[in-house]
Design a protein around this motif. Structure first.
Motif, PDB file in Angstrom:
ATOM      1  N   TYR A 107       0.839  -1.193   0.000  1.00  0.00           N
ATOM      2  CA  TYR A 107       0.000   0.000   0.000  1.00  0.00           C
ATOM      3  C   TYR A 107       0.875   1.243   0.000  1.00  0.00           C
ATOM      4  O   TYR A 107       2.051   1.195   0.315  1.00  0.00           O
ATOM      5  CB  TYR A 107      -0.977  -0.001   1.176  1.00  0.00           C
ATOM      6  N   HIS A 108       0.264   2.356  -0.359  1.00  0.00           N
ATOM      7  CA  HIS A 108       0.975   3.625  -0.550  1.00  0.00           C
ATOM      8  C   HIS A 108       1.417   4.204   0.786  1.00  0.00           C
ATOM      9  O   HIS A 108       0.656   4.267   1.735  1.00  0.00           O
ATOM     10  CB  HIS A 108       0.040   4.598  -1.267  1.00  0.00           C
ATOM     11  N   LYS A 109       2.697   4.636   0.875  1.00  0.00           N
ATOM     12  CA  LYS A 109       3.222   5.206   2.109  1.00  0.00           C
ATOM     13  C   LYS A 109       3.705   6.643   1.944  1.00  0.00           C
ATOM     14  O   LYS A 109       4.249   7.210   2.881  1.00  0.00           O
ATOM     15  CB  LYS A 109       4.378   4.354   2.631  1.00  0.00           C
ATOM     16  N   GLY A 110       3.564   7.235   0.764  1.00  0.00           N
ATOM     17  CA  GLY A 110       3.934   8.633   0.601  1.00  0.00           C
ATOM     18  C   GLY A 110       4.833   8.857  -0.597  1.00  0.00           C
ATOM     19  O   GLY A 110       5.035   7.987  -1.432  1.00  0.00           O
ATOM     20  N   TRP A 111       5.388  10.080  -0.651  1.00  0.00           N
ATOM     21  CA  TRP A 111       6.258  10.496  -1.758  1.00  0.00           C
ATOM     22  C   TRP A 111       7.566  11.006  -1.188  1.00  0.00           C
ATOM     23  O   TRP A 111       7.585  11.761  -0.228  1.00  0.00           O
ATOM     24  CB  TRP A 111       5.579  11.601  -2.556  1.00  0.00           C
ATOM     25  N   ARG A 112       8.685  10.618  -1.775  1.00  0.00           N
ATOM     26  CA  ARG A 112      10.004  11.061  -1.321  1.00  0.00           C
ATOM     27  C   ARG A 112      10.685  11.812  -2.465  1.00  0.00           C
ATOM     28  O   ARG A 112      10.676  11.357  -3.605  1.00  0.00           O
ATOM     29  CB  ARG A 112      10.844   9.873  -0.891  1.00  0.00           C
ATOM     30  N   VAL A 113      11.289  12.945  -2.140  1.00  0.00           N
ATOM     31  CA  VAL A 113      12.036  13.743  -3.105  1.00  0.00           C
ATOM     32  C   VAL A 113      13.511  13.421  -2.910  1.00  0.00           C
ATOM     33  O   VAL A 113      14.037  13.546  -1.802  1.00  0.00           O
ATOM     34  CB  VAL A 113      11.773  15.248  -2.911  1.00  0.00           C
TER      35      VAL A 113
END
Length: 119
Positions: A30-36
């Motif tokens: 499942y989706h855990k976020g976005w990292r730059v």
């Protein structure tokens, strides 16, 4: 039969310890976020200085070494996270990426983080 005692003279049990059952692996990611991520300012210059130092030592040992190629290094270099905590909203990650590029970061990209997959 042998008996063992600790440093206080109390008897110590030698019976095997029961192992606890491991948790079942959750195969549903499942989706855990976005990292730059990207290359911070000055990273290429630092790598070039490190290469010069190692090449000087290698030449002193009689070895030949190739010249530093910044484009090749940038392709192989591991990108660092701009922020340690991932963003929960893609728009926030996009703004962070834009600000990072303005601050001098190169090869900036936004990566989606999912549970059960490599980031």
């Amino acid at each position: 039969m042998l008996t063992f005692v600790n440093y206080l003279g109390q008897a110590v049990s030698t019976a095997p310890v029961a192992k606890s059952k491991s948790k079942a692996v959750d195969l549903d990611p499942y989706h855990k976020g976005w990292r730059v991520v990207g290359l911070p300012p000055g990273a290429v210059e630092d790598a070039e200085q490190e290469h010069k130092k190692k090449s000087f030592e290698a030449r002193a040992a009689g070895k030949t070494i190739l010249d530093f190629n910044p484009l090749e290094w940038m392709q192989k270099a591991r990108r660092k996270a701009v922020r340690s905590k991932p963003y929960s909203i893609h728009d926030a990650a996009a703004q962070c990426a834009e600000l990072a590029e303005k601050a001098g970061w190169t090869r900036v990209e936004i990566m989606e983080i999912r549970k059960g997959e490599a980031p």
